[in-house]
Scaffold this active site. Structure first.
Site, short mmCIF file in Angstrom:
data_model
loop_
_atom_site.label_atom_id
_atom_site.label_comp_id
_atom_site.label_asym_id
_atom_site.label_seq_id
_atom_site.Cartn_x
_atom_site.Cartn_y
_atom_site.Cartn_z
CB CYS B 100 -0.90 0.00 1.10
SG CYS B 100 0.17 0.04 2.81
CB CYS B 103 5.00 -0.62 0.76
SG CYS B 103 4.16 -1.77 1.96
CG ASP B 509 -0.54 -29.11 -19.59
OD1 ASP B 509 -0.39 -30.21 -19.98
OD2 ASP B 509 0.17 -28.64 -18.65
CG ASP B 684 1.64 -25.56 -16.49
OD1 ASP B 684 1.53 -26.31 -17.35
OD2 ASP B 684 2.33 -25.51 -15.48
CG ASP B 688 1.52 -27.25 -22.11
OD1 ASP B 688 1.14 -28.35 -22.72
OD2 ASP B 688 1.39 -27.12 -21.07
#
Lengths: 49, 788
Positions: B100, B103, B509, B684, B688
């Site tokens: 936020c 930080c 997959d 992924d 693939d």
């Protein structure tokens, strides 16, 4: 007629100034981080020693 | 048993009140203020700098990485530092764990205390930190350490991806928008004066002046702000095609020319306002579209950067140096720590360890590697440290092979013609024909003067200028992209929505897509909960993937003190041991198929924890939802038939194929497409990648291999599969709203066209009709925001 010419020119110059300021702000990166700008105002800088 | 371990056991078993770490907000061992020494140090540092306000102001986001310092990553920063002629250095790094505004404040205040730093500023939108300093480049280490100490992870960008994200197009579009907006408002001012003059009686001299003022503002503005359209129109015309920018460009240029001629002639009507506001409206659409997609792309790029890892190269003197994977020379010795992802293709020269190759081959069970085994970039080391000799880099790697397959598949895929362009192909010739016929009719049949016939023809062009039509698709895209973005779904391609809406077959997959990317603990009902909590207390100290799964399965646990990690064997705290069968297990027990961890406790039999792949929590539900949407589901995996068949049965997928190579997957997808199917490929792995490129449209989870993520049109974040169904639902609704928009804008044209042909259109009517139809289309698009 002269008044109108003067006013038209004035409005264009003022509008043009606004455009120039916007382009300058864009170029200097002021629109790069709008989320950050919205959050930054919530935090004060601590006093400099 | 040590007192500490015994105490921890009783705590673990009775689940006594838990306290939260004062720094990172995670569970801390029974009643302690901090969860680990790193957090304690961070807290002390922050308080020492007088920045304790951070804790009062911050809001910890549950889905972001907690700010817990983990200082076991070292980056080769030098390659990312740009030094200018004056010796000023600049470094841009991605910040992981930004939660936020507090930080941002904390990082910038901490950096302000570092000497020599000229600028240290966090961009919260892109989650990047920019550091600027004079002097030695080595200072970078120090600045980065100052921020990492607070609990953030900093990952350097490589120069290429940074340059790509500079976004020159976006800035050019916004500048054009600003100029068009300025011109539109000023021209409209003088136009309103002229329109009022029609009623109140304005002299021709004043009207002429107003027209000249409009002309002087409008013409340079059109020349500048129209460039995005003119360029695109010119580019497609040269290739003998047409798109929506062609009628826009022709319309704007012709209208401006005729208005100029009218102004010179001292005529009654000039359409500068219509021309400029047309550009203004269209540019709004373009800018919004660009911003929405740019945000999704930047987020996708951030995902890849956060997972990048450097490679530890063994030097001749025995020390190690961190290098970027692409900078490693063939023949270099690379150290791969336990739990680390291997960064290069190579051959193992020392060490024995199981490897998780699921991201590369789709194989769900770990494969054993020892000296002489070939390993590929992207596999994760599940065991002890390995030494790998990097083999040929560049064209010879598995990655390069996959990239070649992807390029070949993309070349065969053929270009998708977007809806707007399909409409434009019919629309542009029709409009231009109508205008020519109007001119001929007025000139020849009605014997009107040429100038009047020309003006009427131009009114036809203005009224049919596809303002609403050109907004019909982008307006929907912006809203749909924004809605999906909020749900963690990143739509990277501009045409993906339209392609998604047409999908009728989904190819999944298995490993890492239908199942979770990490192995999960097998819980067959006989699991010893108390033992699990103790094991998790030990495992909390380790970054090993199996340890992490164990901790996750156990829920909040108390980390034990004094845990030692014994390389290649396991973890030990006093008399408690967690690790391999040889280290902590029962050597006489039957061998299991998958990976396992053993827990040894004094005076009790050893407990075995087995791990297996685990379906995503909502996989069954999502597959059922996809089926109910009328989609055919196919499962194609590189894994063994038993594993694939079991998953297919659980999910109710009838058509499945196992042991598929990347080439076979591409062939499957291309065969389906040849049958006329529109295929969505969800995958992924590196294996693939090529089939993702071959499919009509593709999606990857955020955990996917980098290449797959780059190829995929859609990336979904989080641990659920639901986003796939959600994306398809939104795409279908978006497509129908696009259709409505096109019908709306064509209907408006159908009503206005006869008026224009009859010559009854005046500039104010044209301007009003154009704006109202654009607003109508935009308003209709906003309906997509509502949840279905």
């Amino acid at each position: 007629m002269t008044t109108m010419l003067f006013l038209i020119l004035l409005s264009i110059v003022l509008g043009g100034a606004g455009l120039a300021v916007f382009l300058w702000a864009l170029r200097s990166g002021q629109y790069d981080d709008l989320t950050g700008a919205a959050n930054r105002i919530l935090f004060d800088d601590p006093p400099k020693p | 048993m040590t007192a500490a371990a015994a105490g921890a056991m009783s705590v673990g078993m009775s689940a006594v009140t838990q306290s939260l770490c004062a720094h990172c907000g995670q569970v801390a061992p029974g009643g302690a203020r901090f969860c680990c020494p790193g957090c304690e140090a961070a807290f002390t540092t922050i308080q020492g700098m007088g920045l304790g306000r951070y804790y009062a102001e911050r809001v910890l986001a549950p889905d972001a990485r907690p700010p817990r310092p983990e200082s076991n990553e070292r980056w080769d920063l030098v390659r990312s530092i740009a030094t200018d002629a004056k010796g000023r250095n600049e470094l841009v790094v991605a910040v992981d764990g930004l939660q936020c505004g507090a930080c941002v404040w904390l990082i910038e205040q901490a950096l302000a205390r570092e000497p020599g730093l000229v600028a240290g500023r966090v961009n919260m939108t892109t989650r990047r930190l920019r550091l600027v300093w004079d002097g030695a480049t080595g200072q970078a280490e120090r600045y980065v350490a100052a921020v990492e100490r607070l609990g953030y992870r900093l990952i350097p960008y490589n120069a290429a991806s940074l340059a790509a994200s500079q976004d020159r197009t976006g800035r050019a579009l916004i500048k054009a928008l600003a100029v068009a907006g300025f011109a539109a408002s000023n021209v409209m001012l003088s136009s309103v004066a002229v329109w009022a003059g029609l009623v109140q009686g304005m002299g021709p001299g004043t009207r002429g002046l107003m027209h000249w003022v409009s002309a002087l503002i409008a013409m340079p503005a059109i020349a500048y702000a129209g460039q995005p359209f003119f360029r695109s129109a010119f580019a497609v015309l040269r290739r003998g095609r047409t798109n929506m920018d062609v009628p826009i460009s022709i319309g704007v240029v012709l209208v401006t020319a005729v208005s100029l001629a009218e102004t010179i002639r001292g005529g009654e009507h000039a359409y500068f306002d219509s021309a400029v506001s047309l550009l203004f409206f269209l540019l709004i659409g373009r800018v919004l579209d660009h911003v929405a997609r740019g945000r999704a792309r930047a987020a996708a790029e951030q995902l890849v950067t956060l997972r990048a890892n450097d490679v530890a190269v063994l030097q001749a003197d025995g020390s190690t140096q961190r290098l970027a994977a692409e900078a490693v020379a063939p023949g270099a010795m690379v150290l791969v720590a336990a739990g680390e992802r291997i960064g290069v293709d190579g051959v193992v020269t020392a060490g024995n360890a199981p490897l998780d190759a699921s991201l590369v081959t789709g194989e769900s069970l770990p494969v054993a590697a020892g000296p002489g085994t070939s390993v590929f970039a992207g596999t994760v080391n599940l065991g002890a440290a390995l030494t790998v000799r990097a083999t040929a880099t560049g064209a010879a790697t598995l990655l390069a092979e996959c990239v070649r397959l992807i390029e070949a598949a993309e070349a065969r895929r053929g270009r998708f013609v977007v809806l707007a362009d399909r409409v434009a192909r019919r629309y542009a010739p029709t409009v231009h024909l109508a205008a020519s016929l109007t001119f001929l009719w007025w000139w020849l049949a009605m014997a009107a003067p040429v100038s009047q016939a020309l003006l009427t023809a131009c009114a036809v062009l203005i009224i049919t200028c596809p303002c609403a039509l050109a907004l019909a698709v982008p307006a929907v895209q912006v809203i749909a992209t924004g809605r999906l973005f909020q749900q963690g779904i990143l739509l990277k391609s501009a045409t993906a929505l339209e392609r998604l809406a047409e999908v009728d077959t989904v190819v999944f997959d298995k490993t890492g897509t239908l199942t979770e990317p990490v192995l999960g603990l097998v819980d067959d009902g006989t699991l010893d909960r108390a033992a699990l909590r103790i094991a998790a207390g030990l495992a909390a100290a380790s970054r090993h993937p199996l340890s992490r799964s164990l901790v996750e399965a156990a829920g909040p646990v108390v980390a034990l003190d004094d845990v030692r990690e014994i390389p290649g064997q396991g973890l030990q705290a006093g008399a408690l041991r967690l690790g391999s069968r040889a280290f902590a297990g029962d050597a006489t027990a039957a061998a299991a198929a998958g990976p396992e961890l053993w827990l040894a406790r004094p005076g009790q039999p050893a407990v075995c924890f087995r791990f297996d792949e685990r379906l995503r929590a909502d996989a069954v539900e999502t597959v059922a939802r996809l089926k109910s949407m009328g989609l055919a589901i196919i499962l194609a995996s590189g894994d063994r038939p038993e594993a694939v068949g079991r998953i297919a049965a659980t999910l109710g997928i009838v058509e499945w194929r196992a042991a598929q190579s990347p080439v076979e997957k591409v062939a499957l997808v291309e065969r389906l497409r040849a049958e006329g199917k529109r295929v969505l490929m969800v995958g992924d792995g590196l294996n693939d990648g090529p089939s993702l490129a071959a499919a009509s449209v593709s999606a990857s989870p955020a955990t996917a291999a980098d290449v797959s993520q780059t190829v995929a049109d859609v990336i979904f974040q989080g641990n659920r599969l639901g986003p796939v169904a959600e994306t398809l639902t939104v795409a279908r609704r978006a497509k129908s709203v696009m259709g409505q928009n096109i019908v709306l804008s064509l209907a408006y044209n159908a009503i206005m066209l006869p008026l224009a042909v009859c010559g009854t259109i005046t500039p104010w009517l044209a301007a009003a009709a154009m704006s109202s139809s654009s607003l109508l289309v935009m308003g209709n698009s906003f309906r997509l925001r509502r949840r279905a």
